[in-house]
Design an enzyme around this catalytic site. Structure first.
Site, PDB file in Angstrom:
ATOM      1  N   SER A  15       0.843  -1.198   0.000  1.00  0.00           N
ATOM      2  CA  SER A  15       0.000   0.000   0.000  1.00  0.00           C
ATOM      3  C   SER A  15       0.877   1.247   0.000  1.00  0.00           C
ATOM      4  CB  SER A  15      -0.902  -0.013   1.235  1.00  0.00           C
ATOM      5  OG  SER A  15      -1.781  -1.116   1.200  1.00  0.00           O
ATOM      6  N   HIS A  45       0.544   3.489  -2.626  1.00  0.00           N
ATOM      7  CA  HIS A  45       0.644   3.933  -4.021  1.00  0.00           C
ATOM      8  C   HIS A  45      -0.715   4.355  -4.580  1.00  0.00           C
ATOM      9  CE1 HIS A  45       4.638   2.398  -3.733  1.00  0.00           C
ATOM     10  NE2 HIS A  45       4.228   1.150  -3.610  1.00  0.00           N
ATOM     11  N   HIS A  93       9.396   3.556  -3.497  1.00  0.00           N
ATOM     12  CA  HIS A  93       9.530   3.167  -2.094  1.00  0.00           C
ATOM     13  C   HIS A  93      10.686   3.936  -1.458  1.00  0.00           C
ATOM     14  CE1 HIS A  93       7.909  -0.514  -4.161  1.00  0.00           C
ATOM     15  NE2 HIS A  93       6.962  -0.256  -3.285  1.00  0.00           N
TER      16      HIS A  93
END
Length: 328
Positions: A54, A56, A218
């Site tokens: 999660s 994004h 990330h």
């Protein structure tokens, strides 16, 4: 850290509950899982399942619906969902014609989705997989072996979703994906890093006058840290990298995405899109379609990415096929 949350450990579960509440005419959540599945499944149609960590949003749950994904599986923030969760996504999505897994190229995602594929096949479900590796910034980085999968994944969702809706078989959809992925390339830039709620601080530090080219979604390292540049200068850099990667040829046709990484206002995304246009107008290529917006974000990262897809056959028609999802 300033975020509109309750307990950091509950952000994914509470986000999914809110997402379903806001979109319950279109999607539902498989009980006791992190799987979001479309309500109006189509018997006999190839199912598409994607997902990953999660953070994004709107990827991937925001693309669940008619013409795109059948189901999306969410892991914890920036963490792959477990094989068991992906398996539940495959089972919920299966419409009798097989399931294609669309996987961003991160080590955990690839491993867990592949394990889920094997488990599903043991239960008699036909499953294929496709790994998206569109980020040309670096060949290897944190979490990856090879290029990372970023915003170009959304193009795969859209085009393969259209192909599945047209009635192509699992083999045909997979073959289309195998042709499509090598023709998608992306590169990004960040002004600030993302802050993971459970960590409480940015994933890396950029000084007030710094930015970094090639940062991953990330907060993985990029390829060059520099002083803040204008939108025009950033467009020159990113278009130049994509031009070199594609080796633009006369009369080639492309699609274009400008993607906000989470904290970049649409005003700035459109300014950047205009600067990209100015860079491309002197090239011997034709842009068939364009899209600007927050599609594959990185929590609260301030930055943008630029994606080009080199088009073949009827790919532009697949892009324009109607779609009914929450975030298109």
């Amino acid at each position: 850290m300033k975020k509109i949350i309750n307990q950091p450990s509950q952000v994914v579960d509470e986000m999914l509950k809110g997402f379903v509440y806001a979109n319950d005419e279109r999607v539902e959540r498989v009980p006791e899982t992190s799987v979001i599945v479309r309500k109006d499944k189509k018997k006999g149609e190839v199912a598409l399942v994607s997902g990953g960590g999660s953070g994004h949003e709107p990827a991937h749950a925001g693309f669940v619906g008619d013409g795109m994904l059948t189901a999306a599986v969410s892991g914890e923030v920036f963490t792959s969902p477990s094989p068991d969760q992906v398996l539940e996504g495959i089972k919920a999505a299966d419409q009798g014609a097989g399931v294609l897994l669309i996987i961003k190229n991160y080590t955990g995602d690839v491993m867990n989705f592949e394990m889920a594929k094997e488990l599903a096949e043991a239960e008699g479900i036909e499953v294929e997989q496709l790994v998206v590796d569109d980020d040309i910034a670096v060949e290897d980085s944190t979490h990856t072996a090879g290029r990372r999968g970023v915003a170009g994944t959304v193009i795969v969702h859209k085009m393969l979703g259209a192909a599945a809706k047209r009635g192509l078989s699992l083999k045909e959809v997979k073959e289309l994906g195998d042709k499509l992925v090598p023709n998608i390339k992306s590169i990004g830039v960040a002004m600030t890093a993302a802050t993971v709620p459970e960590v409480g601080k940015p994933g890396f530090t950029l000084e007030e006058n710094e930015m970094e080219y090639g940062v991953g979604i990330h907060s993985e390292p990029g390829y060059h840290r520099t002083s803040i540049k204008s939108s025009s200068e950033i467009a020159t850099e990113l278009v130049g990298k994509l031009k070199d990667a594609f080796e633009f040829g006369d009369n080639e046709h492309y699609g274009l995405l400008v993607n906000g990484l989470g904290a970049t206002p649409l005003m700035e995304q459109y300014i950047f899109a205009h600067d990209v246009e100015k860079q491309l107008e002197h090239e011997p290529i034709k842009i068939e379609f364009k899209k600007v917006g927050n599609l594959m974000t990185s929590l609260d990262m301030n930055g943008v990415s630029l994606t080009l897809v080199k088009l073949q056959d009827d790919w532009a028609d697949l892009w324009y096929d109607p779609v009914h999802v929450t975030d298109w």
